[in-house]
Write an enzyme that holds these catalytic residues in place. Structure first.
Site, PDB file in Angstrom:
ATOM      1  N   HIS A 195      -7.469   9.690   4.768  1.00 53.05           N
ATOM      2  CA  HIS A 195      -6.969   8.693   5.720  1.00 53.05           C
ATOM      3  C   HIS A 195      -7.143   9.178   7.159  1.00 53.05           C
ATOM      4  O   HIS A 195      -7.104  10.373   7.413  1.00 53.05           O
ATOM      5  CB  HIS A 195      -5.480   8.430   5.475  1.00 53.05           C
ATOM      6  CG  HIS A 195      -5.187   7.805   4.141  1.00 53.05           C
ATOM      7  ND1 HIS A 195      -4.436   8.432   3.179  1.00 53.05           N
ATOM      8  CD2 HIS A 195      -5.551   6.622   3.614  1.00 53.05           C
ATOM      9  CE1 HIS A 195      -4.343   7.638   2.123  1.00 53.05           C
ATOM     10  NE2 HIS A 195      -5.022   6.531   2.356  1.00 53.05           N
ATOM     11  N   GLY A 196      -7.319   8.266   8.079  1.00 48.74           N
ATOM     12  CA  GLY A 196      -7.366   8.619   9.502  1.00 48.74           C
ATOM     13  C   GLY A 196      -8.782   8.850   9.990  1.00 48.74           C
ATOM     14  O   GLY A 196      -9.747   8.416   9.365  1.00 48.74           O
ATOM     15  N   GLU A 230      -2.423   6.265  -7.961  1.00 50.89           N
ATOM     16  CA  GLU A 230      -3.335   7.220  -7.303  1.00 50.89           C
ATOM     17  C   GLU A 230      -3.291   8.550  -8.030  1.00 50.89           C
ATOM     18  O   GLU A 230      -2.229   9.062  -8.350  1.00 50.89           O
ATOM     19  CB  GLU A 230      -2.933   7.413  -5.831  1.00 50.89           C
ATOM     20  CG  GLU A 230      -3.751   8.485  -5.110  1.00 50.89           C
ATOM     21  CD  GLU A 230      -3.429   8.580  -3.619  1.00 50.89           C
ATOM     22  OE1 GLU A 230      -3.189   7.537  -2.975  1.00 50.89           O
ATOM     23  OE2 GLU A 230      -3.415   9.717  -3.110  1.00 50.89           O
ATOM     24  N   ASN A 281     -10.106   0.265   1.105  1.00 52.54           N
ATOM     25  CA  ASN A 281      -9.007   0.168   2.078  1.00 52.54           C
ATOM     26  C   ASN A 281      -9.457   0.552   3.482  1.00 52.54           C
ATOM     27  O   ASN A 281     -10.055   1.614   3.675  1.00 52.54           O
ATOM     28  CB  ASN A 281      -7.885   1.137   1.690  1.00 52.54           C
ATOM     29  CG  ASN A 281      -7.119   0.699   0.474  1.00 52.54           C
ATOM     30  OD1 ASN A 281      -7.514  -0.230  -0.215  1.00 52.54           O
ATOM     31  ND2 ASN A 281      -6.019   1.371   0.209  1.00 52.54           N
ATOM     32  N   HIS A 330      -9.798   4.649  -0.911  1.00 49.04           N
ATOM     33  CA  HIS A 330      -8.951   4.662   0.294  1.00 49.04           C
ATOM     34  C   HIS A 330      -9.689   5.396   1.411  1.00 49.04           C
ATOM     35  O   HIS A 330     -10.689   6.059   1.176  1.00 49.04           O
ATOM     36  CB  HIS A 330      -7.641   5.418   0.000  1.00 49.04           C
ATOM     37  CG  HIS A 330      -6.634   4.621  -0.762  1.00 49.04           C
ATOM     38  ND1 HIS A 330      -5.369   4.381  -0.286  1.00 49.04           N
ATOM     39  CD2 HIS A 330      -6.689   4.025  -1.965  1.00 49.04           C
ATOM     40  CE1 HIS A 330      -4.690   3.661  -1.165  1.00 49.04           C
ATOM     41  NE2 HIS A 330      -5.467   3.437  -2.203  1.00 49.04           N
ATOM     42  N   THR A 338      -7.523   2.459   9.866  1.00 46.08           N
ATOM     43  CA  THR A 338      -7.760   3.097  11.176  1.00 46.08           C
ATOM     44  C   THR A 338      -8.758   2.328  12.036  1.00 46.08           C
ATOM     45  O   THR A 338      -8.519   2.119  13.232  1.00 46.08           O
ATOM     46  CB  THR A 338      -8.236   4.556  10.966  1.00 46.08           C
ATOM     47  OG1 THR A 338      -7.234   5.232  10.204  1.00 46.08           O
ATOM     48  CG2 THR A 338      -8.437   5.280  12.279  1.00 46.08           C
ATOM     49  N   ASP A 374       0.852  -1.193   0.000  1.00 48.88           N
ATOM     50  CA  ASP A 374       0.000   0.000   0.000  1.00 48.88           C
ATOM     51  C   ASP A 374       0.892   1.249   0.000  1.00 48.88           C
ATOM     52  O   ASP A 374       1.873   1.322   0.744  1.00 48.88           O
ATOM     53  CB  ASP A 374      -0.870  -0.058   1.276  1.00 48.88           C
ATOM     54  CG  ASP A 374      -1.968   0.971   1.292  1.00 48.88           C
ATOM     55  OD1 ASP A 374      -2.459   1.345   0.210  1.00 48.88           O
ATOM     56  OD2 ASP A 374      -2.365   1.382   2.408  1.00 48.88           O
TER      57      ASP A 374
HETATM   58  P1  13P Z   1      -8.115   4.494   6.851  1.00 51.60           P
HETATM   59  O1  13P Z   1      -6.994   4.444   7.834  1.00 51.60           O
HETATM   60  O2  13P Z   1      -8.781   5.819   6.861  1.00 51.60           O
HETATM   61  O3  13P Z   1      -9.036   3.345   6.974  1.00 51.60           O
HETATM   62  O4  13P Z   1      -7.449   4.408   5.394  1.00 51.60           O
HETATM   63  C1  13P Z   1      -6.791   3.252   5.009  1.00 51.60           C
HETATM   64  C2  13P Z   1      -6.160   3.417   3.686  1.00 51.60           C
HETATM   65  O5  13P Z   1      -6.712   3.998   2.785  1.00 51.60           O
HETATM   66  C3  13P Z   1      -4.826   2.827   3.499  1.00 51.60           C
HETATM   67  O6  13P Z   1      -4.323   3.072   2.238  1.00 51.60           O
END
Ligand code: 13P
Length: 283
Positions: free
Chosen positions: A179-180, A133, A229, A207, A232, A81
């Site tokens: 993300h996060g 991406e 994906n 993602h 978190t 990833d």
């Molecule tokens: P999250 O941590 O927001 O679930 O995102 C995961 C991700 O997209 C890893 O590439």
């Protein structure tokens, strides 16, 4: 069995469901993902970040996934990833990863195309699936303005050019996802996703899916997302249980009694995601 991500996602695209990519960081997290897939009869993608691959060791994680995959009829792929270095791509491919992401998204379009094309040229001859991406999937900073947010999203016309010129199998899109942990409720730009879907025939990836409401996740799948994906939500489930156990018992020291229950809690989250993504029962 160990498979490529491309074959998993082509089936998902046809069957109108999505395969989850679950980021793992420890052996317990890997076990949670594989056991969940077996119990749910769901295809699964094991994800490791570039940093994570070197934390456990690329060869170590590849060997563990290979052994687990040989022992089951569940289709499992192993994915790098957000790979940013071509060197890491080569190492993961040599170790037996069946899929890699080359993330050049922090660069301007032409540079992103050049880096991604180079990554695809390394991976594709090995039959390894390639994800790129376009647009920036950032963190969940609340300092970002609306115009900055718009500018970071994937432009449908650029997506067409990016896919044509790089030869990627999968495209990670930026449509309001991050993300996060989201500060407020995330709002995905579905019109943008529909427009991207019209322009490219490649497999589409979402993602940053932790914290996106269930109905929005399912709408994204209906439009054409076939890989999702999650990182978190898994970390929060795992560590919350660790924290609770340590708070309740200051004398506990056997790692199995702390990490075992954390693995179980994380496994439940993975199983729920497989239901949500409609990949459960697809094996
Ligand atoms: P999250 O941590 O927001 O679930 O995102 C995961 C991700 O997209 C890893 O590439």
């Amino acid at each position: 069995m160990l498979v490529t991500m491309k074959e998993q996602l082509q089936k998902a695209k046809e069957g109108k469901y999505a395969v989850g990519m679950f980021n793992v960081m420890t052996v317990e997290m890997l076990q949670a993902v594989i056991e969940a897939a077996e119990e749910m009869r769901s295809p699964v993608i094991v994800g490791t970040s570039e940093g994570m691959a070197s934390y456990i060791g690329i060869k170590n994680i590849a060997a563990m996934v290979k052994i687990a995959a040989e022992a089951t009829d569940i289709p499992i792929s192993l994915h790098l990833d957000h790979g940013t270095k071509l060197e890491t791509l080569k190492k993961t491919i040599d170790a037996g990863y069946t899929s890699v992401m080359i993330d050049g998204s922090k660069n301007p379009l032409e540079e992103n195309i050049a880096i991604t094309r180079e990554g695809a040229a390394i991976a594709s001859p090995h039959g390894v699936t390639v994800e790129g991406e376009l647009g920036r999937i950032s963190g969940t900073e609340d300092t970002i303005s609306v115009s900055e947010r718009e500018a970071s999203m994937t432009m449908p016309d650029e997506a067409e050019k990016f896919v044509a010129e790089t030869g990627v199998d999968c495209l990670a899109v930026s449509i309001g996802n991050a993300h996060g942990i989201y500060k407020g409720e995330p709002k995905l730009d579905f019109d943008r996703l529909r427009e991207i879907k019209k322009r490219v025939s490649t497999l589409l990836v979402l993602h940053g899916a932790s914290g996106i409401p269930d109905d929005a996740v399912q709408e994204a799948i209906t439009i054409g997302i076939c890989k999702i994906n999650i990182a978190t939500d898994l970390q929060v489930a795992f560590i919350s249980r660790v924290r609770k156990i340590l708070e309740n018992d200051s004398k506990i020291y056997d790692p199995r009694k702390i990490l075992g229950p954390a693995e179980e809690d994380m496994k439940s989250v993975v199983k729920n995601k497989m239901e949500l993504f409609m990949s459960a029962g697809k094996v």
